[in-house]
Design a protein around this motif. Sequence first.
Motif, PDB file in Angstrom:
ATOM      1  N   ASP A 150       6.306 -15.813 -30.279  1.00 39.15           N
ATOM      2  CA  ASP A 150       6.770 -15.313 -29.189  1.00 39.15           C
ATOM      3  C   ASP A 150       7.953 -16.364 -28.456  1.00 39.15           C
ATOM      4  O   ASP A 150       9.046 -16.043 -28.087  1.00 39.15           O
ATOM      5  CB  ASP A 150       6.186 -14.602 -28.109  1.00 39.15           C
ATOM      6  N   ILE A 151       7.527 -17.466 -28.649  1.00 34.55           N
ATOM      7  CA  ILE A 151       8.193 -18.557 -27.841  1.00 34.55           C
ATOM      8  C   ILE A 151       8.214 -19.574 -28.595  1.00 34.55           C
ATOM      9  O   ILE A 151       7.330 -20.143 -29.236  1.00 34.55           O
ATOM     10  CB  ILE A 151       7.643 -18.732 -26.642  1.00 34.55           C
ATOM     11  N   LEU A 152       9.456 -20.258 -28.715  1.00 31.54           N
ATOM     12  CA  LEU A 152       9.482 -21.795 -29.585  1.00 31.54           C
ATOM     13  C   LEU A 152      10.047 -22.763 -28.476  1.00 31.54           C
ATOM     14  O   LEU A 152      10.919 -22.722 -27.718  1.00 31.54           O
ATOM     15  CB  LEU A 152      10.553 -21.690 -30.623  1.00 31.54           C
ATOM     16  N   ILE A 153       9.212 -24.123 -28.494  1.00 35.29           N
ATOM     17  CA  ILE A 153       9.664 -25.102 -27.615  1.00 35.29           C
ATOM     18  C   ILE A 153      10.065 -26.342 -28.411  1.00 35.29           C
ATOM     19  O   ILE A 153       9.232 -26.757 -29.309  1.00 35.29           O
ATOM     20  CB  ILE A 153       8.558 -25.620 -26.481  1.00 35.29           C
ATOM     21  N   VAL A 154      11.132 -26.749 -28.503  1.00 32.73           N
ATOM     22  CA  VAL A 154      11.898 -27.680 -29.329  1.00 32.73           C
ATOM     23  C   VAL A 154      11.888 -29.116 -28.344  1.00 32.73           C
ATOM     24  O   VAL A 154      12.309 -29.062 -27.294  1.00 32.73           O
ATOM     25  CB  VAL A 154      13.255 -27.479 -29.783  1.00 32.73           C
ATOM     26  N   ASP A 155      11.352 -30.112 -28.925  1.00 31.39           N
ATOM     27  CA  ASP A 155      11.189 -31.322 -28.292  1.00 31.39           C
ATOM     28  C   ASP A 155      12.404 -32.339 -28.780  1.00 31.39           C
ATOM     29  O   ASP A 155      12.699 -32.821 -29.538  1.00 31.39           O
ATOM     30  CB  ASP A 155      10.123 -32.248 -28.414  1.00 31.39           C
TER      31      ASP A 155
END
Length: 422
Positions: free
Chosen positions: A124-129
């Motif tokens: 549902d959510i992607l967090i890219v560093d």
Amino acid sequence: MNSNISVTSLSDRAICNKEKSMGKRWRIVLYSHDTMGLGHKRRNLLIAQNLGISLKNVDILLITGTNKSNEVETVEGIDCVTLPALYKNSEGGYEARRWQMSIGEIVKMRSHIILATIQSFKPDILIVDNVPKGAMGELKPTLKYLKKETKTFRILGLRDILDDPKTVEEEWKKAKNEKIIRNYYNEVWIYGDPNIYDAVKEYKFSADILEKFRYTGYLDQRTRLEFTSNKSTFNLNNKSLALCMVGGGQDGADLALTFAETTLPKDVQGIIITGPFMPLEVQKELFDFAKTRSNLWVWKYVKEPTLLLKEAKWVISMGGYNSTSEILSFEKRALIIPRVNPRQEQLIRIQRLEQLGLVDMLHPDNLTPESLTKWLKTEKKFPQVHKNIDFQGLKKIPLYLSNICDQIENKNFSNKKVLVNI
């Protein structure tokens, strides 16, 4: 808080809890390219651990370039996919860390693994560093797929300081990072405090993407202690601890070797954590040196280094985001020797913090055993960090994500923001 950047107004109760979600289990992916050191993965892991206990009904997947030998304990609902390892050399170029494989081949493999994982996990959510397109653009197929085929909410997370403004402007223009943000990301989070470094102002990002930016504050690293089952203290034989930290160790040889030759005050135990990426020949030299001194221990790896940091009276360290955040979180008296090449990021960070009286800085050109000995003999008060810096990131991030869950449920990906009180 910068007037152009605000955060979302939410109640302290997460919207993604069992009552609100009515049984829906949310899926979150955190990606980090992990080509130098351990900071990117440790940052994402801390966020994941915190979300695992802050939000209910979540499955969290870490996609990381650092193998599980460096894993620390997680909470229920968190798992990991490890990519074949890349290595960033001293010139800033990428190479395969362990294989005799061209950079093109390994990046193509990593890109396929990432895309297949995302397609199977259906987040549902992607967090890219930190890297909008991933290492060597390996995220581009995944970002295109997510935008075209899914409703996944996409977030780019940036550390407080990227580099000096001129370099960032040139590199971001060449990489077309603003275009990537404009086309593929719903939000951009900065894991920092604009009162320390206002990245939006310093880097002069284009006006049309500013609405996507928000500051989280720094991440309080003391929270890591909640996620380790080892609560024991270290047997220092009633000595005070002087701790030398060099992150992953890839470029920490000079500091570690200099600390090994430093004359420590009476009744002080010195400990060097080499990190898993320090060259083997340097590790051997350090271990051989420690055999000749009862007041020096050399450890290659500590499962949770903040346990040692909590015990330390003095800390001597490099100036990476993660190491500095740990030192500040525990309000330790610290001497920071920043890396100055190939990036100015660490130098800028430590100069700002030294101006506030929160750390002492030593330029690497002036690094000698005598300079470290002199600093260790100087009495200083413990810095009042939490009175001067926003360290509320781990409280704000679950609220941000709760709001995003609400947007997903209502099919309304809005970037409008109002202030939140933490």
